[in-house]
Design an enzyme around this catalytic site. Structure first.
Site, PDB file in Angstrom:
ATOM      1  N   ASN A  57      71.573  -0.372 -37.919  1.00  0.00           N
ATOM      2  CA  ASN A  57      70.912   0.581 -38.828  1.00  0.00           C
ATOM      3  C   ASN A  57      71.880   1.724 -39.151  1.00  0.00           C
ATOM      4  O   ASN A  57      72.124   2.590 -38.309  1.00  0.00           O
ATOM      5  CB  ASN A  57      69.637   1.099 -38.139  1.00  0.00           C
ATOM      6  CG  ASN A  57      68.871   2.107 -38.976  1.00  0.00           C
ATOM      7  OD1 ASN A  57      69.341   2.534 -40.025  1.00  0.00           O
ATOM      8  ND2 ASN A  57      67.702   2.497 -38.498  1.00  0.00           N
ATOM      9  N   HIS A  83      65.255  -1.494 -45.853  1.00  0.00           N
ATOM     10  CA  HIS A  83      65.987  -0.715 -44.853  1.00  0.00           C
ATOM     11  C   HIS A  83      66.247  -1.611 -43.644  1.00  0.00           C
ATOM     12  O   HIS A  83      65.364  -2.348 -43.197  1.00  0.00           O
ATOM     13  CB  HIS A  83      65.152   0.510 -44.466  1.00  0.00           C
ATOM     14  CG  HIS A  83      65.804   1.373 -43.439  1.00  0.00           C
ATOM     15  ND1 HIS A  83      67.142   1.697 -43.495  1.00  0.00           N
ATOM     16  CD2 HIS A  83      65.303   1.967 -42.325  1.00  0.00           C
ATOM     17  CE1 HIS A  83      67.436   2.453 -42.456  1.00  0.00           C
ATOM     18  NE2 HIS A  83      66.345   2.636 -41.731  1.00  0.00           N
ATOM     19  N   CYS A 131      66.748   8.153 -43.250  1.00  0.00           N
ATOM     20  CA  CYS A 131      67.119   6.801 -43.708  1.00  0.00           C
ATOM     21  C   CYS A 131      66.850   6.538 -45.188  1.00  0.00           C
ATOM     22  O   CYS A 131      67.616   5.827 -45.826  1.00  0.00           O
ATOM     23  CB  CYS A 131      66.459   5.746 -42.827  1.00  0.00           C
ATOM     24  SG  CYS A 131      66.917   5.928 -41.100  1.00  0.00           S
TER      25      CYS A 131
HETATM   26  O1  UT7 Z   1      65.386   4.045 -39.368  1.00  0.00           O
HETATM   27  C1  UT7 Z   1      64.250   4.263 -38.589  1.00  0.00           C
HETATM   28  C2  UT7 Z   1      64.692   4.235 -37.199  1.00  0.00           C
HETATM   29  N1  UT7 Z   1      63.930   3.633 -36.183  1.00  0.00           N
HETATM   30  C3  UT7 Z   1      63.197   2.509 -36.207  1.00  0.00           C
HETATM   31  O2  UT7 Z   1      62.960   1.879 -37.189  1.00  0.00           O
HETATM   32  C4  UT7 Z   1      62.673   2.060 -34.883  1.00  0.00           C
HETATM   33  C5  UT7 Z   1      61.357   1.324 -34.959  1.00  0.00           C
HETATM   34  N2  UT7 Z   1      61.028   0.789 -33.630  1.00  0.00           N
HETATM   35  C6  UT7 Z   1      61.637  -0.300 -33.155  1.00  0.00           C
HETATM   36  O3  UT7 Z   1      62.468  -0.887 -33.796  1.00  0.00           O
HETATM   37  C7  UT7 Z   1      61.217  -0.794 -31.790  1.00  0.00           C
HETATM   38  O4  UT7 Z   1      60.073  -0.058 -31.356  1.00  0.00           O
HETATM   39  C8  UT7 Z   1      62.341  -0.666 -30.721  1.00  0.00           C
HETATM   40  C9  UT7 Z   1      63.441  -1.687 -31.010  1.00  0.00           C
HETATM   41  C10 UT7 Z   1      62.928   0.724 -30.713  1.00  0.00           C
HETATM   42  C11 UT7 Z   1      61.785  -0.970 -29.331  1.00  0.00           C
HETATM   43  O5  UT7 Z   1      61.201  -2.275 -29.311  1.00  0.00           O
HETATM   44  P1  UT7 Z   1      59.773  -2.484 -28.656  1.00  0.00           P
HETATM   45  O6  UT7 Z   1      59.468  -3.916 -28.740  1.00  0.00           O
HETATM   46  O7  UT7 Z   1      58.828  -1.516 -29.334  1.00  0.00           O
HETATM   47  O8  UT7 Z   1      60.053  -2.101 -27.152  1.00  0.00           O
HETATM   48  P2  UT7 Z   1      59.336  -0.987 -26.262  1.00  0.00           P
HETATM   49  O9  UT7 Z   1      59.744   0.383 -26.682  1.00  0.00           O
HETATM   50  O10 UT7 Z   1      57.885  -1.304 -26.172  1.00  0.00           O
HETATM   51  O11 UT7 Z   1      59.974  -1.272 -24.839  1.00  0.00           O
HETATM   52  C12 UT7 Z   1      59.700  -2.496 -24.159  1.00  0.00           C
HETATM   53  C13 UT7 Z   1      60.516  -2.498 -22.870  1.00  0.00           C
HETATM   54  C14 UT7 Z   1      60.398  -1.217 -22.055  1.00  0.00           C
HETATM   55  O12 UT7 Z   1      60.396  -1.592 -20.678  1.00  0.00           O
HETATM   56  P3  UT7 Z   1      59.023  -1.661 -19.867  1.00  0.00           P
HETATM   57  O13 UT7 Z   1      58.455  -0.263 -19.935  1.00  0.00           O
HETATM   58  O14 UT7 Z   1      58.166  -2.665 -20.568  1.00  0.00           O
HETATM   59  O15 UT7 Z   1      59.470  -2.074 -18.510  1.00  0.00           O
HETATM   60  C15 UT7 Z   1      61.678  -0.479 -22.368  1.00  0.00           C
HETATM   61  O16 UT7 Z   1      62.079   0.362 -21.318  1.00  0.00           O
HETATM   62  O17 UT7 Z   1      61.898  -2.652 -23.201  1.00  0.00           O
HETATM   63  C16 UT7 Z   1      62.642  -1.620 -22.521  1.00  0.00           C
HETATM   64  N3  UT7 Z   1      63.815  -1.305 -23.328  1.00  0.00           N
HETATM   65  C17 UT7 Z   1      64.979  -1.960 -23.216  1.00  0.00           C
HETATM   66  N4  UT7 Z   1      65.363  -2.945 -22.391  1.00  0.00           N
HETATM   67  C18 UT7 Z   1      66.632  -3.406 -22.534  1.00  0.00           C
HETATM   68  C19 UT7 Z   1      63.907  -0.376 -24.317  1.00  0.00           C
HETATM   69  N5  UT7 Z   1      65.151  -0.416 -24.837  1.00  0.00           N
HETATM   70  C20 UT7 Z   1      65.820  -1.389 -24.170  1.00  0.00           C
HETATM   71  C21 UT7 Z   1      67.131  -1.908 -24.261  1.00  0.00           C
HETATM   72  N6  UT7 Z   1      67.479  -2.899 -23.415  1.00  0.00           N
HETATM   73  N7  UT7 Z   1      68.026  -1.456 -25.161  1.00  0.00           N
END
Ligand code: UT7
Length: 319
Positions: free
Chosen positions: A273, A243, A110
């Protein structure tokens, strides 16, 4: 003396994939995506090659600077999703725009656009170039497993380009890499070695929370460091180009920096992104919207797989 940005350009694929449309084949909701990321839709390459997009962005930047293909001394492309493993993306764009100068890629995920600016800085500092075309182009849709809701909702495709010339616009630039492969990676495609099982499918794998933790620190440290290196204070900054990975990461930076939130430029809701292309696309959109005025000080910061991060302060020199 190093460089100034002489012009900008961008190109986006025609196809728009909204959160609602995504919900028809991925187990997710518009509410989850918007509240956790700020993303409402993304553009994805269904008909276009990445070379098509990058060449269009390049042509627009070159036309706006009045620079022809024969005037270019170097083409740098930042990408991790090129049409080919080899030749380089810069090579395929060179062919498409009819240039003949050296051309090569910069792979830094990125922050790749800022890494490419750092390479360009060296060429200008050594007096090796008068006109450099820097392009950042990504077809992130190709790297996604569209069954994996934790990654596929986050990314989009697009290309941004700038033409650089000798000047005093660059005020500070810093690039960093911390070798940490396991939090965000895309395995390489494998050949069919006789007697061996086929290698793994090649999709992006991410530990979102680890990347999030890295990102919030990298964003604030990077911005503060580059502003300090430029001999400026946060109050001097006219625009921040962060970013566009997650609105919550941007909001965290807004809450920690002494820069009013309205000076942060944001397009994540429409474009998601686009990896290395985020910052040059944001630059071109902001220029088109008339936001950027000659003399404005722009602070930029990005982070990504590697783990890499980079930041810069650039004075806007275009009338
Ligand atoms: O350019 C660099 C690239 N990447 C980044 O910058 C990513 C940085 N990280 C993030 O932006 C966030 O960590 C995410 C958006 C990827 C995830 O958000 P989060 O608040 O950290 O969610 P999480 O991974 O803790 O997941 C929470 C819940 C989980 O369910 P349970 O285990 O609590 O039941 C996931 O399975 O949300 C679930 N989940 C979703 N639910 C609906 C994960 N993705 C999705 C989705 N739709 N797309």
């Amino acid at each position: 003396m190093s460089f100034s940005i002489l012009s900008t350009g961008r190109a986006l694929p025609k196809t728009v994939l909204t959160n609602e449309e995504l919900c028809s084949f991925v187990d997710t909701t518009d509410e989850w995506i918007r509240s956790r990321t700020g993303i409402g839709q993304r553009h994805i390459c269904m008909e276009e090659s990445l070379t098509d997009l990058a060449a269009e962005a390049a042509r627009r930047a070159m036309a706006s600077a009045g620079v022809g293909a024969g005037d270019l001394d170097l083409i740098l492309c930042a990408t991790i999703s090129s049409d080919y493993i080899t030749p380089s993306h810069a090579g395929t764009v060179q062919e498409a725009i009819g240039a003949s100068c050296p051309a090569f890629d910069v792979s830094a995920a990125c922050p790749g656009f800022l890494f490419a600016l750092d390479v360009a800085d060296g060429y200008f500092a050594r007096g090796r170039a008068k006109r450099i075309l820097v392009i950042a182009a990504e077809a992130m849709s190709r790297l996604m497993d569209w069954r994996d809701r934790s990654t596929c909702v986050l990314f989009g495709d697009g290309a941004g380009a700038v033409v650089l010339g000798p000047g005093e616009g660059l005020r500070s630039l810093s690039i960093r890499t911390q070798g940490r492969t396991n939090v965000l990676y895309v395995p390489a495609a494998r050949g069919n070695l006789p007697g061996r099982a086929q290698g793994p499918e090649s999709y992006a794998v991410m530990d979102g929370q680890e990347v999030f933790k890295f990102a919030v620190t990298a964003m604030c440290r990077g911005l503060r460091g580059s502003i300090r290196d430029a001999g400026l204070s946060e109050a001097d900054i006219d625009w921040v180009l962060p970013h566009q990975a997650n609105m919550r990461i941007i909001e965290f930076a807004m809450s920690k920096m002494k820069i009013p939130p309205e000076r942060f430029l944001i397009n994540i809701e429409r474009l998601a992104n686009t990896s290395a292309a985020c910052i040059p696309i944001l630059l071109d959109e902001s220029r088109e919207q008339g936001k950027l005025k000659k003399g404005d000080l722009l602070a930029m910061c990005a982070f990504g797989a590697g783990l890499t991060s980079a930041s810069a302060v650039i004075r806007w020199e275009i009338d």
